[in-house]
Design a protein around this motif. Structure first.
Motif, PDB file in Angstrom:
ATOM      1  N   ASP A 273       0.818  -1.212   0.000  1.00  0.00           N
ATOM      2  CA  ASP A 273       0.000   0.000   0.000  1.00  0.00           C
ATOM      3  C   ASP A 273       0.853   1.264   0.000  1.00  0.00           C
ATOM      4  N   ILE A 274       1.948   1.263   0.758  1.00  0.00           N
ATOM      5  CA  ILE A 274       2.805   2.450   0.822  1.00  0.00           C
ATOM      6  C   ILE A 274       3.421   2.724  -0.542  1.00  0.00           C
ATOM      7  N   GLU A 275       3.958   1.679  -1.185  1.00  0.00           N
ATOM      8  CA  GLU A 275       4.549   1.855  -2.510  1.00  0.00           C
ATOM      9  C   GLU A 275       3.505   2.283  -3.530  1.00  0.00           C
ATOM     10  N   ALA A 276       2.288   1.717  -3.417  1.00  0.00           N
ATOM     11  CA  ALA A 276       1.224   2.078  -4.364  1.00  0.00           C
ATOM     12  C   ALA A 276       0.878   3.555  -4.253  1.00  0.00           C
ATOM     13  N   ARG A 277       0.818   4.073  -3.020  1.00  0.00           N
ATOM     14  CA  ARG A 277       0.517   5.503  -2.857  1.00  0.00           C
ATOM     15  C   ARG A 277       1.637   6.364  -3.425  1.00  0.00           C
ATOM     16  N   GLN A 278       2.880   5.931  -3.193  1.00  0.00           N
ATOM     17  CA  GLN A 278       4.008   6.717  -3.694  1.00  0.00           C
ATOM     18  C   GLN A 278       4.036   6.744  -5.222  1.00  0.00           C
ATOM     19  N   THR A 279       3.788   5.600  -5.858  1.00  0.00           N
ATOM     20  CA  THR A 279       3.785   5.578  -7.319  1.00  0.00           C
ATOM     21  C   THR A 279       2.579   6.312  -7.875  1.00  0.00           C
ATOM     22  N   PHE A 280       1.460   6.312  -7.132  1.00  0.00           N
ATOM     23  CA  PHE A 280       0.282   7.038  -7.601  1.00  0.00           C
ATOM     24  C   PHE A 280       0.593   8.525  -7.744  1.00  0.00           C
ATOM     25  N   VAL A 281       1.334   9.063  -6.767  1.00  0.00           N
ATOM     26  CA  VAL A 281       1.682  10.488  -6.812  1.00  0.00           C
ATOM     27  C   VAL A 281       2.516  10.786  -8.054  1.00  0.00           C
ATOM     28  N   LYS A 282       3.437   9.866  -8.408  1.00  0.00           N
ATOM     29  CA  LYS A 282       4.290  10.095  -9.572  1.00  0.00           C
ATOM     30  C   LYS A 282       3.533   9.902 -10.878  1.00  0.00           C
ATOM     31  N   ARG A 283       2.589   8.963 -10.885  1.00  0.00           N
ATOM     32  CA  ARG A 283       1.943   8.583 -12.137  1.00  0.00           C
ATOM     33  C   ARG A 283       0.670   9.359 -12.436  1.00  0.00           C
ATOM     34  N   CYS A 284       0.119  10.041 -11.459  1.00  0.00           N
ATOM     35  CA  CYS A 284      -1.160  10.701 -11.680  1.00  0.00           C
ATOM     36  C   CYS A 284      -1.031  11.969 -12.522  1.00  0.00           C
ATOM     37  N   ALA A 285       0.205  12.344 -12.864  1.00  0.00           N
ATOM     38  CA  ALA A 285       0.393  13.553 -13.682  1.00  0.00           C
ATOM     39  C   ALA A 285       0.238  13.283 -15.168  1.00  0.00           C
ATOM     40  N   THR A 286      -0.254  12.071 -15.541  1.00  0.00           N
ATOM     41  CA  THR A 286      -0.349  11.728 -16.957  1.00  0.00           C
ATOM     42  C   THR A 286      -1.248  12.682 -17.724  1.00  0.00           C
ATOM     43  N   ARG A 287      -2.207  13.335 -17.052  1.00  0.00           N
ATOM     44  CA  ARG A 287      -3.085  14.281 -17.724  1.00  0.00           C
ATOM     45  C   ARG A 287      -2.617  15.729 -17.533  1.00  0.00           C
ATOM     46  N   SER A 288      -1.411  15.872 -17.015  1.00  0.00           N
ATOM     47  CA  SER A 288      -0.891  17.206 -16.753  1.00  0.00           C
ATOM     48  C   SER A 288      -0.656  17.966 -18.054  1.00  0.00           C
ATOM     49  N   LYS A 289      -0.758  19.286 -17.998  1.00  0.00           N
ATOM     50  CA  LYS A 289      -0.442  20.130 -19.142  1.00  0.00           C
ATOM     51  C   LYS A 289       1.057  20.402 -19.233  1.00  0.00           C
ATOM     52  N   ASN A 290       1.797  20.085 -18.175  1.00  0.00           N
ATOM     53  CA  ASN A 290       3.245  20.224 -18.201  1.00  0.00           C
ATOM     54  C   ASN A 290       3.825  19.035 -18.958  1.00  0.00           C
ATOM     55  N   MET A 291       4.604  19.293 -19.998  1.00  0.00           N
ATOM     56  CA  MET A 291       5.058  18.235 -20.891  1.00  0.00           C
ATOM     57  C   MET A 291       5.912  17.194 -20.171  1.00  0.00           C
ATOM     58  N   VAL A 292       6.902  17.630 -19.383  1.00  0.00           N
ATOM     59  CA  VAL A 292       7.806  16.689 -18.743  1.00  0.00           C
ATOM     60  C   VAL A 292       7.044  15.806 -17.754  1.00  0.00           C
ATOM     61  N   GLU A 293       6.162  16.397 -16.944  1.00  0.00           N
ATOM     62  CA  GLU A 293       5.384  15.604 -16.000  1.00  0.00           C
ATOM     63  C   GLU A 293       4.483  14.621 -16.728  1.00  0.00           C
ATOM     64  N   SER A 294       3.885  15.062 -17.821  1.00  0.00           N
ATOM     65  CA  SER A 294       2.997  14.195 -18.580  1.00  0.00           C
ATOM     66  C   SER A 294       3.750  13.014 -19.184  1.00  0.00           C
ATOM     67  N   ILE A 295       4.942  13.268 -19.717  1.00  0.00           N
ATOM     68  CA  ILE A 295       5.731  12.186 -20.321  1.00  0.00           C
ATOM     69  C   ILE A 295       6.144  11.172 -19.261  1.00  0.00           C
ATOM     70  N   THR A 296       6.690  11.646 -18.146  1.00  0.00           N
ATOM     71  CA  THR A 296       7.176  10.727 -17.116  1.00  0.00           C
ATOM     72  C   THR A 296       6.041   9.898 -16.536  1.00  0.00           C
ATOM     73  N   ALA A 297       4.884  10.533 -16.299  1.00  0.00           N
ATOM     74  CA  ALA A 297       3.745   9.792 -15.754  1.00  0.00           C
ATOM     75  C   ALA A 297       3.241   8.747 -16.737  1.00  0.00           C
ATOM     76  N   GLU A 298       3.189   9.094 -18.020  1.00  0.00           N
ATOM     77  CA  GLU A 298       2.699   8.144 -19.029  1.00  0.00           C
ATOM     78  C   GLU A 298       3.652   6.969 -19.183  1.00  0.00           C
ATOM     79  N   ILE A 299       4.965   7.192 -19.041  1.00  0.00           N
ATOM     80  CA  ILE A 299       5.919   6.079 -19.098  1.00  0.00           C
ATOM     81  C   ILE A 299       5.673   5.125 -17.939  1.00  0.00           C
TER      82      ILE A 299
END
Length: 486
Positions: A273-299
């Motif tokens: 659960d702890i790891e899942a929450r941590q990765t959620f924070v990193k991955r939830c930016a997939t819909r971000s308008k910031n290009m770098v955040e969007s790319i990293t989250a989508e990867i």
């Protein structure tokens, strides 16, 4: 909003004592006397009983409320909450290796072919799907002229570039091999002549790229080496040193030789659960308008077996101090398939922005046009730790203090990402909590780009391990030395 339930401050649960007090007040108002005077009265027992059941309903309502949010949900509820962001928990995965397999041209490697490491204990790996060792996906190939063919014009087409040689009456096989060795110039390729074997050797110097070859009928292929994808039979990270995966278990495949010389994509165990929450924070930016955040989250979301992603942008008109060209973005990825990463970057990056990196892949758009997409792999920084523990006077130290200390370090270090500096002081709290009777802990570190280098005692320093943007710190139990002082 009311005082209890869903409020502006979150969910406020009504406690059992508050429920009972409200019921007592309502009964006193209606009947005109206080039933709490006699705690053993029939009415008091009755109120206590059903108030307790109402309090349980409030607890369930609170649990339902918190189960909807990733920072408070647990287990299956956490999985459900993460799906609102289009994200799922990382599951068990196997370690994957690109194995250099040498065989005759067009050798089929069926799904399930088994190989193993020359280690103790041995590790088993299986072919992930039916694949072919051949001229259309080679990394090394041996070609020799067929002089009795009666055809005097020889040609070689390598990655869409063609070279041709017309045989002269006095030419022998060695002359033809030398001629092609002198003519062929292909980026990323090594072209050599082996006159003893009578063949021309074409080899990819980067090892990981698949190349295509077409030849005339008067040229023969002696052997082909292609990268074939294998996965470990067990889940989690299964790391084997280069050259030690070399034994076939499934025989009669036509494969003459196997070798591992490309860094694997480590597997993992299912995220807690702890790891899942941590990765959620990193991955939830997939819909971000910031290009770098969007790319990293989508990867993180769309590419399997990715361990860490970091992104950097140079939006200036000049090359920055780390070598990124103007108007470019560099994505540094640890793990994952090269092609999938490049395709994800192309889909998410802004048009006109160059994807820079030390690995360049061809990506086709919807119209069939080919685009060069780059990204980088991190340089590994192997960290050695020397930990001296001082025990409390008169108190015994746990007999497994070495294992406890090592486990503590590995637990704290597993969340380090690409470019994260190693702060030695952050390891102290976990050591103190895990190992009893500790009065002082002295940590010293040494870092090297070579996995094989062993530092001397004088080379360890108490300072932090500085990690550059393109590096990732790696820890291993074999590189953590624990000593007891006194």
């Amino acid at each position: 909003m009311g005082e209890y339930g869903v409020t502006r401050n979150g969910f406020v649960r009504k406690r059992l004592d508050e429920i009972k007090n409200d019921v007592y007040a309502r009964l006193k108002e209606g009947w005109g006397y206080d039933i709490t005077i006699n705690p053993q009265s029939f009415l008091n027992v009755l109120v206590t009983g059903f108030s307790d059941e109402v309090a349980k309903l409030w607890e369930e309502a609170e649990n339902t409320y918190y189960a909807m949010y990733t920072m408070s949900a647990e287990g299956g509820n956490l999985d459900n909450a993460m799906q609102f962001g289009g994200i799922t928990r990382e599951r068990d995965s196997r370690t994957t290796y690109m194995i250099a397999c040498t065989a005759p041209d067009d050798t089929i490697v069926p799904y399930g072919v088994l190989i193993k490491s020359a280690t103790n204990p041995e590790k088993m790996f299986r072919c992930t799907n039916t694949q072919v060792i051949g001229r259309e996906n080679f990394r090394r190939i041996e070609i020799r002229p067929y002089m009795e063919s009666g055809i005097d014009v020889f040609y070689i087409t390598l990655n869409r570039n063609t070279w041709q040689y017309a045989r002269q009456p006095e030419d022998n096989a060695q002359d033809i091999i030398r001629a092609f060795a002198d003519m062929i110039e292909e980026a990323g390729m090594s072209v050599n002549e082996d006159l003893e074997k009578g063949c021309l050797i074409i080899e990819d110097i980067y090892k990981q790229t698949s190349n295509t070859l077409a030849i005339s009928n008067n040229l023969l292929i002696d052997s082909v080496t292609s990268n074939i994808l294998f996965e470990s039979m067990e889940y989690g990270p299964v790391i084997i040193a280069d050259g030690l995966i070399r034994e076939m278990v499934t025989l009669d495949t036509g494969i003459r030789e196997i070798k591992n010389d490309i860094a694997p994509v480590p597997g993992r165990f299912e995220a807690d659960d702890i790891e899942a929450r941590q990765t959620f924070v990193k991955r939830c930016a997939t819909r971000s308008k910031n290009m770098v955040e969007s790319i990293t989250a989508e990867i993180y979301n769309s590419v399997d077996n990715v361990l860490s992603v970091a992104g950097y942008e140079n939006d200036t008109e000049d090359t920055d101090k780390e070598g990124r060209p103007p108007k470019s973005v560099e994505i540094i990825v640890d793990g994952g398939d090269d092609g999938e990463i490049a395709n994800t970057i192309y889909q998410k990056k802004t048009n006109g922005i160059r994807a820079y990196g030390n690995i360049i892949m061809d990506v086709a758009d919807g119209f069939g046009n080919i685009h060069k997409v780059g990204f980088s792999r991190p340089d590994y920084l192997y960290v050695w730790l020397r930990i001296v523990i001082t025990g409390k006077a008169g108190k015994a130290m746990a007999p497994n203090y070495i294992e406890l200390t090592q486990e503590s370090i590995l637990e704290d270090s597993k969340n380090l990402q690409v470019g994260d500096t190693v702060y030695l002081q952050t390891f102290l709290a976990n050591i103190y909590s895990r190992v009893v009777s500790v009065s002082m802990v002295d940590i010293r570190a040494f870092a090297s780009a070579s996995e094989k280098y062993i530092p001397s005692e004088e080379e360890y320093t108490p300072g932090n391990v500085i990690v550059s943007h393109r590096q990732k710190a790696l820890f291993d139990v074999a590189r953590i030395e624990v000593l007891l002082d006194g």
